[in-house]
Design an enzyme around this catalytic site. Structure first.
Site, PDB file in Angstrom:
ATOM      1  CG  HIS A   1      -2.057  -1.050   1.155  1.00 18.62           C
ATOM      2  ND1 HIS A   1      -2.773  -1.195   1.887  1.00 18.62           N
ATOM      3  CD2 HIS A   1      -2.501  -1.297  -0.254  1.00 18.62           C
ATOM      4  CE1 HIS A   1      -3.252  -2.682   1.463  1.00 18.62           C
ATOM      5  NE2 HIS A   1      -3.540  -2.287   0.283  1.00 18.62           N
TER       6      HIS A   1
ATOM      7  CG  HIS B   1      -6.885  -3.794   5.111  1.00 17.09           C
ATOM      8  ND1 HIS B   1      -5.491  -4.688   4.569  1.00 17.09           N
ATOM      9  CD2 HIS B   1      -6.159  -3.279   5.483  1.00 17.09           C
ATOM     10  CE1 HIS B   1      -5.004  -4.389   4.809  1.00 17.09           C
ATOM     11  NE2 HIS B   1      -4.960  -2.925   4.910  1.00 17.09           N
TER      12      HIS B   1
ATOM     13  CD  GLU C   1      -2.913  -9.359   7.093  1.00 13.18           C
ATOM     14  OE1 GLU C   1      -2.928  -7.295   7.102  1.00 13.18           O
ATOM     15  OE2 GLU C   1      -2.993  -9.594   8.584  1.00 13.18           O
TER      16      GLU C   1
ATOM     17  CB  CYS D   1       4.275  -8.900  11.190  1.00 13.27           C
ATOM     18  SG  CYS D   1       4.401  -7.074  11.284  1.00 13.27           S
TER      19      CYS D   1
ATOM     20  CB  SER E   1      -0.402   1.905   4.226  1.00 16.00           C
ATOM     21  OG  SER E   1       0.102   1.396   5.834  1.00 16.00           O
ATOM     22  CB  SER E   2      -4.270  -1.249   7.766  1.00 15.12           C
ATOM     23  OG  SER E   2      -4.436  -1.403   9.711  1.00 15.12           O
TER      24      SER E   2
HETATM   25  O1  0CM Z   1      -1.833  -4.216   5.623  1.00 16.12           O
HETATM   26  P1  0CM Z   1      -1.370  -2.736   6.059  1.00 16.12           P
HETATM   27  O2  0CM Z   1      -2.409  -1.551   4.531  1.00 16.12           O
HETATM   28  O3  0CM Z   1      -0.378  -2.446   5.980  1.00 16.12           O
HETATM   29  O4  0CM Z   1      -0.442  -3.028   4.155  1.00 16.12           O
HETATM   30  P2  0CM Z   1       0.933  -2.665   3.686  1.00 16.12           P
HETATM   31  O5  0CM Z   1       1.403  -2.792   2.098  1.00 16.12           O
HETATM   32  O6  0CM Z   1       0.913  -1.229   4.050  1.00 16.12           O
HETATM   33  O7  0CM Z   1       2.079  -3.077   4.537  1.00 16.12           O
HETATM   34  C1  0CM Z   1       2.784  -3.969   4.695  1.00 16.12           C
HETATM   35  C2  0CM Z   1       1.911  -5.507   4.718  1.00 16.12           C
HETATM   36  C3  0CM Z   1       1.252  -6.526   4.591  1.00 16.12           C
HETATM   37  C4  0CM Z   1       0.582  -7.342   4.694  1.00 16.12           C
HETATM   38 FE1  SF4 Z   2       2.946  -7.085   6.759  1.00 18.63          FE
HETATM   39 FE2  SF4 Z   2       3.845  -7.430   9.077  1.00 18.63          FE
HETATM   40 FE3  SF4 Z   2       4.308  -8.602   6.212  1.00 18.63          FE
HETATM   41 FE4  SF4 Z   2       5.614  -6.330   6.365  1.00 18.63          FE
HETATM   42  S1  SF4 Z   2       6.082  -8.226   7.821  1.00 18.63           S
HETATM   43  S2  SF4 Z   2       3.973  -6.846   4.789  1.00 18.63           S
HETATM   44  S3  SF4 Z   2       4.142  -5.230   8.265  1.00 18.63           S
HETATM   45  S4  SF4 Z   2       2.368  -8.642   7.969  1.00 18.63           S
END
Ligand code: 0CM
Ligand code: SF4
Length: 323
Positions: free
Chosen positions: A47, A131, A133, A202, A230-231
């Protein structure tokens, strides 16, 4: 020349790219190198607007669903956030060559959910509706097998089919503090609930929130580099505000900074979400250095040495096997 005001900048460490993001971006880049453009990517690989634009310029084509992709021999990459089981099934039925960039820590949650289901548990997923995920994790199991809970109120309202056979899993990028409260509410009502030791957030999400917590009370304002979708980046802004910092903003890059907010502040904290490249952090630091006489120090709250393997098929540039 007018004297620039002094500004102490505290850089949070860890910040920025995590191992899952690094791996996902490498998968697209290596696929482009090995197979040439186009490489199709289902959903934003991570994201971050800048990352997506950069890969587009190299020949990646982003889609939301597989049916937007014409019949092709080109690779199709699934984003780091994971996909419902129906997606690889659909790709197979269409004879697509796909590469799964789902973060191994998201896949771990998929496996956990599957195991609970096979053991006959009713599953609760703590996460944010819509979301990708969450859509992916819910989509590991048949419709109705997983109930989504977003808040403590949801946890208090939840009516299970059988309170003795419950289990929970979580999204990986949630607020550690909010999730602790939701888990506590579930455990108070259903002491026998199965689940991970704490939650499934994580290491990268946890460490970036810890670093912000340490820095936010020391500074007058915080900037988090990251995209609005980005969450984990959004959670960092919330953590900064809750930790007592009056101003905390998310910016995609330096050109988005609203300078009227900073005025005569004397201290600033800087962090970046797990999907934000370090080059954008440097850009932000340079933008402040052009307006202030800055002194930059780093506050390190954890060391990260995690790296994930990339799929075997991409580890060599040979295409002898055809793929
Ligand atoms: O889950 P999120 O919206 O934070 O995604 P991201 O692409 O910003 O960060 C990495 C991840 C995952 C899964
Ligand atoms: Fe998402 Fe954590 Fe994996 Fe990074 S390490 S992609 S934040 S689950």
């Amino acid at each position: 020349m007018e004297k620039r005001p002094h500004l102490d900048i505290v850089l949070c460490a860890p910040r920025g790219f995590c191992a899952g993001v690094d791996r996902a971006i490498q998968i697209v880049e290596l696929a482009l190198e090995k197979y040439g453009a186009p490489v199709y990517v289902r959903h934003a690989i991570v994201h971050n607007k800048y990352v997506v634009e950069g890969l587009k310029a190299k020949g990646a084509v982003f889609v939301e669903e597989l049916d937007e992709i014409p019949e092709t021999e080109s690779p199709v990459v699934f984003s780091a956030h994971g996909v419902p089981k129906s997606v690889p099934a659909d790709a197979r039925s269409r004879n697509m060559f796909f590469l799964d960039a789902t973060c191994p820590l998201v896949s771990k949650v998929h496996v956990e959910a599957q195991r609970h289901f096979e053991e006959g548990h009713e599953i609760v997923l703590i996460g944010h509706e819509g979301h990708p995920e969450v859509v992916g994790t819910m989509g590991q199991l048949p419709p109705g097998a997983v109930t989504l809970i977003e808040t403590v109120e949801d946890a208090n309202r939840f009516v299970p089919k059988n309170p003795d056979t419950l289990a929970f899993v979580t999204q990986t990028t949630l607020s550690v503090d909010d999730t602790r409260e939701i888990v506590a509410a579930l455990k108070a009502r259903f002491p026998a609930i199965n689940g991970p030791h704490k939650e499934d957030i994580c290491y990268a999400t946890t460490n970036r929130q810890e670093a912000i917590k340490a820095v936010a009370p020391m500074v007058e304002a915080m900037i988090v580099v990251g995209s609005p979708n980005s969450s984990n980046s959004q959670r960092l802004v919330e953590v900064a505000l809750r930790a007592g910092c009056r101003i905390a903003t998310l910016v995609d890059r330096a050109s988005e900074i609203d300078w009227s907010v900073y005025g005569d502040i004397k201290s600033l904290g800087v962090s970046a979400g797990a999907s934000a490249p370090e080059s954008l952090v440097v850009e932000v630091l340079d933008a402040f250095a052009a307006r202030y006489d800055v002194k930059v120090e780093t506050k390190t709250t954890a060391e990260e040495r995690i790296a994930f393997n990339i799929p075997k098929v991409l580890r060599t540039l040979e295409t002898a096997s055809g793929r």
